[in-house]
Enzyme design. Sequence first.
Site, mmCIF file in Angstrom:
data_model
loop_
_atom_site.group_PDB
_atom_site.id
_atom_site.type_symbol
_atom_site.label_atom_id
_atom_site.label_comp_id
_atom_site.label_asym_id
_atom_site.label_seq_id
_atom_site.Cartn_x
_atom_site.Cartn_y
_atom_site.Cartn_z
ATOM 1 C CB ALA A 167 -1.011 -0.126 1.268
ATOM 2 C CB THR A 186 0.787 6.544 0.388
ATOM 3 O OG1 THR A 186 2.127 6.475 0.465
ATOM 4 C CG2 THR A 186 0.213 5.400 1.521
ATOM 5 N NE ARG A 234 -2.405 -5.655 8.607
ATOM 6 C CZ ARG A 234 -3.395 -5.993 7.703
ATOM 7 N NH1 ARG A 234 -3.197 -5.316 6.526
ATOM 8 N NH2 ARG A 234 -4.232 -6.920 7.823
ATOM 9 C CG HIS A 266 -4.284 -9.112 -1.476
ATOM 10 N ND1 HIS A 266 -3.206 -8.336 -0.769
ATOM 11 C CD2 HIS A 266 -3.695 -10.576 -1.256
ATOM 12 C CE1 HIS A 266 -2.647 -9.094 0.091
ATOM 13 N NE2 HIS A 266 -2.790 -10.290 -0.171
ATOM 14 C CB CYS A 289 -22.432 -17.683 -12.142
ATOM 15 S SG CYS A 289 -22.558 -15.917 -12.593
ATOM 16 C CB ILE A 327 8.010 5.123 -1.731
ATOM 17 C CG1 ILE A 327 8.119 4.084 -0.570
ATOM 18 C CG2 ILE A 327 7.713 4.171 -2.721
ATOM 19 C CD1 ILE A 327 6.654 3.271 -0.180
#
Length: 257
Positions: A27, A31, A39, A126, A137, A243
């Site tokens: 994550a 950002t 978290r 994910h 279905c 980052i």
Amino acid sequence: MTSGSDNNGNSNGGSKKRPLVAILSGAGISTDSGIPDYRGPNGVWRRDPEAEKLVTYAYYMSDPEIRRRSWLMRRDGPALRARPNAAHEAVVRLERAGVPVRVITQNVDGLHQLAGMPERKVLELHGTARAVQCTRCKERSSMEAALERVAAGDPDPACESCGGILKSATVMFGEGLDPAVLGEAVAVTKACDVFIAVGTSLQVHPAASLAGLAADHGARLVIVNAEPTPYDDRADELVREPIGTALPALLERIAAG
């Protein structure tokens, strides 16, 4: 591993192969695009523990009110409006420089692909928030179409094919990862020369265990994250800087050899 071709399958005349770089993104890489992490010190789960119910499969399937709130969260959340940032773009530049790159992402925002990474080089552990899937279905359709139905007055849209419950095509709490996607991620991790974990707390398994697996198979492990992780003692390099500037600088070094 040896190869007589570059990242795009072109002959390189037998020159030394470039290292395979695996990037595990969490994550924290998004950002700067306006998507909060989960978290971190100001993460979604810390600020609003009840929000976790909206992405927990058992609650979602059993409680229509949870589903209605989940659809509003999807409608109002930043993920579908977000744009790639400098970190996503740096990954694309590395790939376009001819370095073999595979992205293994814990994120569901699709920003790596929007930045220009080829779909086949991004493994979404994910799932994706840009599609919806019927829980009965398994038919997939676009999130945009589902949200149009919500906007038109249907607070909990059902599958138009079978009437089943719709959910985002993401892996909710209580669901297992797609074994094919996880298997490919494990294969990439074992084969890579450099493994970069960026913006991830390395606390959610099985994704977190990929960092240790990479180190076990001889990869250089680099962790780019503001907070300490359980795998810091295995890392060859730890980067605590933001980052958005740190990852581009790191990937430029790799591109330069």
